[in-house]
Scaffold this motif. Sequence first.
Motif, PDB file in Angstrom:
ATOM      1  N   LEU A 225      14.521  10.527 -26.440  1.00  0.00           N
ATOM      2  CA  LEU A 225      15.730  10.285 -25.657  1.00  0.00           C
ATOM      3  C   LEU A 225      15.343  10.231 -24.195  1.00  0.00           C
ATOM      4  CD1 LEU A 225      18.456  12.416 -27.413  1.00  0.00           C
ATOM      5  CD2 LEU A 225      18.708  10.056 -26.692  1.00  0.00           C
ATOM      6  N   ARG A 226      15.696   9.134 -23.539  1.00  0.00           N
ATOM      7  CA  ARG A 226      15.245   8.928 -22.167  1.00  0.00           C
ATOM      8  C   ARG A 226      16.410   8.617 -21.251  1.00  0.00           C
ATOM      9  NH1 ARG A 226       9.873   5.136 -23.293  1.00  0.00           N
ATOM     10  NH2 ARG A 226       8.795   6.672 -24.552  1.00  0.00           N
ATOM     11  N   ALA A 227      16.355   9.182 -20.072  1.00  0.00           N
ATOM     12  CA  ALA A 227      17.268   8.771 -19.009  1.00  0.00           C
ATOM     13  C   ALA A 227      16.602   7.591 -18.307  1.00  0.00           C
ATOM     14  CB  ALA A 227      17.510   9.916 -18.030  1.00  0.00           C
ATOM     15  N   VAL A 228      17.147   6.415 -18.499  1.00  0.00           N
ATOM     16  CA  VAL A 228      16.550   5.188 -17.965  1.00  0.00           C
ATOM     17  C   VAL A 228      17.182   4.892 -16.616  1.00  0.00           C
ATOM     18  CG1 VAL A 228      16.080   2.748 -18.389  1.00  0.00           C
ATOM     19  CG2 VAL A 228      16.242   4.345 -20.323  1.00  0.00           C
ATOM     20  N   PHE A 229      16.373   4.905 -15.565  1.00  0.00           N
ATOM     21  CA  PHE A 229      16.878   4.650 -14.212  1.00  0.00           C
ATOM     22  C   PHE A 229      15.728   4.166 -13.341  1.00  0.00           C
ATOM     23  CE2 PHE A 229      15.806   9.152 -14.583  1.00  0.00           C
ATOM     24  CZ  PHE A 229      14.956   9.362 -13.506  1.00  0.00           C
ATOM     25  N   GLU A 230      16.073   3.569 -12.229  1.00  0.00           N
ATOM     26  CA  GLU A 230      15.055   3.119 -11.293  1.00  0.00           C
ATOM     27  C   GLU A 230      14.490   4.324 -10.536  1.00  0.00           C
ATOM     28  OE1 GLU A 230      13.707  -0.043 -10.860  1.00  0.00           O
ATOM     29  OE2 GLU A 230      14.772  -0.184 -12.769  1.00  0.00           O
ATOM     30  N   PRO A 231      13.165   4.442 -10.410  1.00  0.00           N
ATOM     31  CA  PRO A 231      12.584   5.579  -9.687  1.00  0.00           C
ATOM     32  C   PRO A 231      13.098   5.718  -8.255  1.00  0.00           C
ATOM     33  CG  PRO A 231      10.898   4.422 -10.922  1.00  0.00           C
ATOM     34  CD  PRO A 231      12.144   3.587 -11.023  1.00  0.00           C
ATOM     35  N   ALA A 232      13.572   4.615  -7.673  1.00  0.00           N
ATOM     36  CA  ALA A 232      14.119   4.687  -6.317  1.00  0.00           C
ATOM     37  C   ALA A 232      15.282   5.680  -6.225  1.00  0.00           C
ATOM     38  CB  ALA A 232      14.577   3.307  -5.854  1.00  0.00           C
ATOM     39  N   LEU A 233      15.997   5.889  -7.330  1.00  0.00           N
ATOM     40  CA  LEU A 233      17.124   6.816  -7.321  1.00  0.00           C
ATOM     41  C   LEU A 233      16.696   8.249  -7.064  1.00  0.00           C
ATOM     42  CD1 LEU A 233      19.427   5.577 -10.234  1.00  0.00           C
ATOM     43  CD2 LEU A 233      19.814   5.365  -7.775  1.00  0.00           C
ATOM     44  N   VAL A 234      15.440   8.567  -7.357  1.00  0.00           N
ATOM     45  CA  VAL A 234      14.948   9.912  -7.073  1.00  0.00           C
ATOM     46  C   VAL A 234      13.958   9.880  -5.911  1.00  0.00           C
ATOM     47  CG1 VAL A 234      15.392  10.876  -9.348  1.00  0.00           C
ATOM     48  CG2 VAL A 234      13.231   9.677  -8.940  1.00  0.00           C
ATOM     49  N   GLY A 235      14.122   8.890  -5.019  1.00  0.00           N
ATOM     50  CA  GLY A 235      13.337   8.840  -3.792  1.00  0.00           C
ATOM     51  C   GLY A 235      11.958   8.249  -3.932  1.00  0.00           C
ATOM     52  N   LEU A 236      11.734   7.448  -4.989  1.00  0.00           N
ATOM     53  CA  LEU A 236      10.408   6.876  -5.243  1.00  0.00           C
ATOM     54  C   LEU A 236      10.529   5.363  -5.419  1.00  0.00           C
ATOM     55  CD1 LEU A 236       9.303   9.631  -7.768  1.00  0.00           C
ATOM     56  CD2 LEU A 236       8.530   9.411  -5.393  1.00  0.00           C
ATOM     57  N   PRO A 237      10.775   4.630  -4.326  1.00  0.00           N
ATOM     58  CA  PRO A 237      11.053   3.191  -4.442  1.00  0.00           C
ATOM     59  C   PRO A 237       9.834   2.302  -4.610  1.00  0.00           C
ATOM     60  CG  PRO A 237      11.150   3.864  -2.150  1.00  0.00           C
ATOM     61  CD  PRO A 237      10.917   5.127  -2.944  1.00  0.00           C
ATOM     62  N   VAL A 238       8.639   2.825  -4.376  1.00  0.00           N
ATOM     63  CA  VAL A 238       7.422   2.014  -4.473  1.00  0.00           C
ATOM     64  C   VAL A 238       6.749   2.284  -5.817  1.00  0.00           C
ATOM     65  CG1 VAL A 238       5.145   1.529  -3.492  1.00  0.00           C
ATOM     66  CG2 VAL A 238       7.096   1.979  -1.985  1.00  0.00           C
ATOM     67  N   GLU A 239       6.661   1.240  -6.644  1.00  0.00           N
ATOM     68  CA  GLU A 239       6.053   1.375  -7.963  1.00  0.00           C
ATOM     69  C   GLU A 239       4.860   0.431  -8.047  1.00  0.00           C
ATOM     70  OE1 GLU A 239       7.405   1.463 -12.696  1.00  0.00           O
ATOM     71  OE2 GLU A 239       8.786   0.710 -11.154  1.00  0.00           O
ATOM     72  N   ALA A 240       3.767   0.930  -8.586  1.00  0.00           N
ATOM     73  CA  ALA A 240       2.553   0.122  -8.706  1.00  0.00           C
ATOM     74  C   ALA A 240       1.954   0.299 -10.089  1.00  0.00           C
ATOM     75  CB  ALA A 240       1.529   0.520  -7.646  1.00  0.00           C
ATOM     76  N   LEU A 241       1.534  -0.813 -10.660  1.00  0.00           N
ATOM     77  CA  LEU A 241       0.808  -0.815 -11.932  1.00  0.00           C
ATOM     78  C   LEU A 241      -0.677  -0.941 -11.593  1.00  0.00           C
ATOM     79  CD1 LEU A 241       2.010  -0.668 -14.801  1.00  0.00           C
ATOM     80  CD2 LEU A 241       1.623  -3.124 -14.987  1.00  0.00           C
ATOM     81  N   LEU A 242      -1.480  -0.009 -12.086  1.00  0.00           N
ATOM     82  CA  LEU A 242      -2.906   0.010 -11.786  1.00  0.00           C
ATOM     83  C   LEU A 242      -3.691  -0.442 -13.017  1.00  0.00           C
ATOM     84  CD1 LEU A 242      -3.076   3.510 -10.023  1.00  0.00           C
ATOM     85  CD2 LEU A 242      -2.396   1.307  -9.044  1.00  0.00           C
ATOM     86  N   TRP A 243      -4.456  -1.515 -12.863  1.00  0.00           N
ATOM     87  CA  TRP A 243      -5.330  -2.012 -13.924  1.00  0.00           C
ATOM     88  C   TRP A 243      -6.730  -1.473 -13.635  1.00  0.00           C
ATOM     89  CZ3 TRP A 243      -2.660  -4.474 -17.628  1.00  0.00           C
ATOM     90  CH2 TRP A 243      -1.445  -5.089 -17.286  1.00  0.00           C
TER      91      TRP A 243
END
Length: 329
Positions: A225-243
């Motif tokens: 069970l997951r709370a699905v939300f954009e990380p920006a809502l908890v103050g984390l607006p920069v998201e990066a995928l690292l390969w």
Amino acid sequence: MSDVRSLDRRILAALQVDGRASWAKIAGVLGEPERTVARRGADLIGSGLVRVRALPNPRKIGRTEQFVLKASCSPGTAGIAAAALARRTDSLFTYLLTGSADCAAEISVPASKVAELTVREIGTIPGITSAATYPVLTHYRTMHQWDPEILNEEEKTQLGGAAYSSAPTDLGGSDALGKEDRILVQALMQDGRASYENLGRASGLSVQTVQRRIERMRQDGTLYLRAVFEPALVGLPVEALLWVRVPFPHLESVASLVLESSAVRYAAALAGDFQLVVDTVFESRSALYDYLRNSDWIARTQSLEPALVLEALKRSGTLAAHFGDSQGF
């Protein structure tokens, strides 16, 4: 206004620990009035900013295997290709990216369909000019295990602690679900906070039996069970995928260091020219830069390619709000 925003973040963090926790329980743990928490929580869910959904373990529901797709597109078509990937019922996440690839997705398909996916289906998606499909060998962290470190340890323990986040991800040898359990999972995929009474009516089971079965499935890793939300809502607006490229003999030690950071929402070992993919979130690009410069594990890799997430079209099997919902199994 800052107090309200802080409370919203704490409510989101509580739902991240246990998406089915009652407003009364969350209020008690947070030390806030129940009416205030219920109102703010209902507003967040009603607005579509947060959705609590069940994601069934794909290795039990349908006996599927996961693949991470990294695709490049012809100019002007990345949005079209990413939308097509997001709308696939077998995609778990879909991102638009910066860098050498335009989009990425995790797809879950039966082993018998892998050739069809890689040889035929991906090539027919409009806009995609080249794609690499990486089998997921193991998940080191999935989204339901992410802790944004907004709540303290006592608060998380009162909400259930690691009872759900430590649930196993590899259930390939377990028995298939019965009819009633499948009905429960399907209902929770639409609304993870559906009442036990409604779930009982849908499945034909008593409320007590529904409670026991859901608790068992959550703790044994059948569903998350997951709370699905954009990380920006908890103050984390920069998201990066690292390969990441790292020799397999060092992969476990590198992964253990990766998991030390709360910036890591997701990490998986891959088969292919990249051996690790890591989803990270930060409060700013400067914070991302500091992480890339100072993290001990990065010095142990052969190479690392960071790509900023421009838009998440799907998270945890849930389409972005402007797409509507399309779920099933």
